[in-house]
Design a protein around this motif. Structure first.
Motif, PDB file in Angstrom:
ATOM      1  N   ARG A  25      33.125  15.097  79.144  1.00 19.65           N
ATOM      2  CA  ARG A  25      32.562  15.065  80.502  1.00 19.65           C
ATOM      3  C   ARG A  25      32.261  16.482  80.984  1.00 19.65           C
ATOM      4  NH1 ARG A  25      35.666  11.735  85.092  1.00 19.65           N
ATOM      5  NH2 ARG A  25      34.989  10.076  83.665  1.00 19.65           N
ATOM      6  N   ALA A  28      29.272  17.761  79.117  1.00 20.07           N
ATOM      7  CA  ALA A  28      28.059  17.085  79.576  1.00 20.07           C
ATOM      8  C   ALA A  28      27.552  17.704  80.869  1.00 20.07           C
ATOM      9  CB  ALA A  28      28.329  15.593  79.760  1.00 20.07           C
ATOM     10  N   HIS A  29      28.467  18.009  81.794  1.00 22.99           N
ATOM     11  CA  HIS A  29      28.072  18.662  83.050  1.00 22.99           C
ATOM     12  C   HIS A  29      27.540  20.064  82.785  1.00 22.99           C
ATOM     13  CE1 HIS A  29      28.126  19.626  87.318  1.00 22.99           C
ATOM     14  NE2 HIS A  29      28.750  20.751  87.012  1.00 22.99           N
ATOM     15  N   GLU A  32      24.085  19.652  81.122  1.00 27.33           N
ATOM     16  CA  GLU A  32      23.174  18.768  81.854  1.00 27.33           C
ATOM     17  C   GLU A  32      22.632  17.642  80.968  1.00 27.33           C
ATOM     18  OE1 GLU A  32      20.221  21.178  83.769  1.00 27.33           O
ATOM     19  OE2 GLU A  32      21.682  22.219  85.011  1.00 27.33           O
ATOM     20  N   VAL A  33      23.533  17.025  80.211  1.00 28.42           N
ATOM     21  CA  VAL A  33      23.195  15.863  79.393  1.00 28.42           C
ATOM     22  C   VAL A  33      24.287  14.824  79.607  1.00 28.42           C
ATOM     23  CG1 VAL A  33      21.926  17.183  77.648  1.00 28.42           C
ATOM     24  CG2 VAL A  33      24.398  16.825  77.365  1.00 28.42           C
ATOM     25  N   SER A  34      24.175  13.670  78.953  1.00 26.54           N
ATOM     26  CA  SER A  34      25.190  12.626  79.083  1.00 26.54           C
ATOM     27  C   SER A  34      26.371  12.900  78.156  1.00 26.54           C
ATOM     28  CB  SER A  34      24.589  11.263  78.749  1.00 26.54           C
ATOM     29  OG  SER A  34      24.249  11.202  77.372  1.00 26.54           O
ATOM     30  N   SER A  35      27.512  12.273  78.473  1.00 27.48           N
ATOM     31  CA  SER A  35      28.685  12.396  77.600  1.00 27.48           C
ATOM     32  C   SER A  35      28.393  11.834  76.214  1.00 27.48           C
ATOM     33  CB  SER A  35      29.880  11.663  78.223  1.00 27.48           C
ATOM     34  OG  SER A  35      30.281  12.277  79.428  1.00 27.48           O
ATOM     35  N   ARG A  36      27.585  10.774  76.159  1.00 23.58           N
ATOM     36  CA  ARG A  36      27.240  10.193  74.854  1.00 23.58           C
ATOM     37  C   ARG A  36      26.445  11.187  74.009  1.00 23.58           C
ATOM     38  NH1 ARG A  36      25.529   4.040  73.897  1.00 23.58           N
ATOM     39  NH2 ARG A  36      27.527   3.945  74.964  1.00 23.58           N
ATOM     40  N   THR A  37      25.551  11.939  74.652  1.00 21.18           N
ATOM     41  CA  THR A  37      24.794  12.963  73.918  1.00 21.18           C
ATOM     42  C   THR A  37      25.732  14.023  73.358  1.00 21.18           C
ATOM     43  OG1 THR A  37      22.792  12.630  75.236  1.00 21.18           O
ATOM     44  CG2 THR A  37      23.024  14.761  74.139  1.00 21.18           C
ATOM     45  N   GLU A  39      28.873  13.611  72.563  1.00 16.29           N
ATOM     46  CA  GLU A  39      29.618  13.013  71.455  1.00 16.29           C
ATOM     47  C   GLU A  39      28.771  12.978  70.183  1.00 16.29           C
ATOM     48  OE1 GLU A  39      30.686   9.319  73.170  1.00 16.29           O
ATOM     49  OE2 GLU A  39      32.270  10.175  74.454  1.00 16.29           O
ATOM     50  N   ARG A  40      27.468  12.666  70.333  1.00 23.79           N
ATOM     51  CA  ARG A  40      26.580  12.679  69.160  1.00 23.79           C
ATOM     52  C   ARG A  40      26.432  14.096  68.607  1.00 23.79           C
ATOM     53  NH1 ARG A  40      23.256   8.658  71.986  1.00 23.79           N
ATOM     54  NH2 ARG A  40      21.982  10.364  72.793  1.00 23.79           N
TER      55      ARG A  40
END
Length: 230
Positions: A25, A28-29, A32-37, A39-40
């Motif tokens: 998290r 990601a902040h 400026e992307v999602s947490s899933r991004t 993780e990938r």
């Protein structure tokens, strides 16, 4: 920021705080992307052999083995320009000359294509005085670097909200604000958009082919300084 740059930046962020973890998290902040991004991206780095592991628990997150990773030697074009802007703000300070020498050394070891791109990007930055300290939204800065058309949600000086499709051409900074210099398709002309009035940014797939000509800035030439790299 494209994915390759983000992967390098992820490793450097984890290296900087190692052995403390960074959560998905938080990362990601930061990027400026999602947490899933995130993780990938972490999975891709692990598959490439980067020694990153996950620590579980409330204060857990991702950790990199600092002893078995090396920092990148080269700067990206945007990083070189960021250093040049920072040096410009030093003015006549005691470390101005040393900073200029350091930047020159780093440029010397950059691949020629990257150094050329850095100089092209620097040519799109124009400064009045020392330049501002105000931040520029990452999506705006990235579009100028990537040369992509933007859709902006923008508030004019009276506060009225408008939507503009623009072709970003560069930046202008004065001691108070950054402005995005762009060809506005609504007005069919060059406009300066104050970045703190930009409410939303959408990057479109269309490339920008237009270039900013020196005479298009309606500012006396002796006042504006074009950023250059050492």
């Amino acid at each position: 920021m494209n994915r390759t740059d983000r992967l390098y930046a992820l490793v450097e962020e984890l290296r900087a705080v190692s052995p403390r973890p960074r959560s998905a998290r938080w990362l990601a902040h930061r990027f400026e992307v999602s947490s899933r991004t995130i993780e990938r991206d972490i999975g891709a780095l692990q598959q490439a052999g980067v020694p990153i592991w996950a620590e579980t628990g409330r204060t857990g997150g991702y950790v990199v083995d600092r002893a078995h990773t090396l920092p990148p030697v080269n700067l990206t074009a945007a990083e070189a320009v960021a250093m040049a802007v920072a040096l410009h703000r030093l003015g006549g300070g005691p470390f101005t000359e040393a900073g200029t020498t350091a930047l020159r050394k780093l440029l010397a070891v950059m691949p020629p294509a990257d150094a050329a791109e850095a100089r092209r990007l620097a040519g799109r930055v124009h400064l009045i005085g020392g330049g501002p300290a105000a931040p520029v939204p990452a999506a705006v800065a990235g579009a100028v670097t990537a040369r992509r058309v933007l859709r902006l949600g923008y508030a004019d000086r009276a506060g009225a909200a408008t939507e503009r499709v623009v072709e970003p051409l560069g930046f202008l900074g004065n001691p108070w604000h950054w402005y995005l210099l762009a060809w506005c398709r609504l007005r069919d002309g060059l406009r300066a958009f104050r970045v703190d009035r930009i409410g939303s940014v959408t990057t479109l797939p269309e490339p920008v082919t237009r270039e900013l000509r020196p005479g298009e800035l309606d500012i006396p030439q002796h006042i504006v300084r074009q950023l250059t790299l050492a």
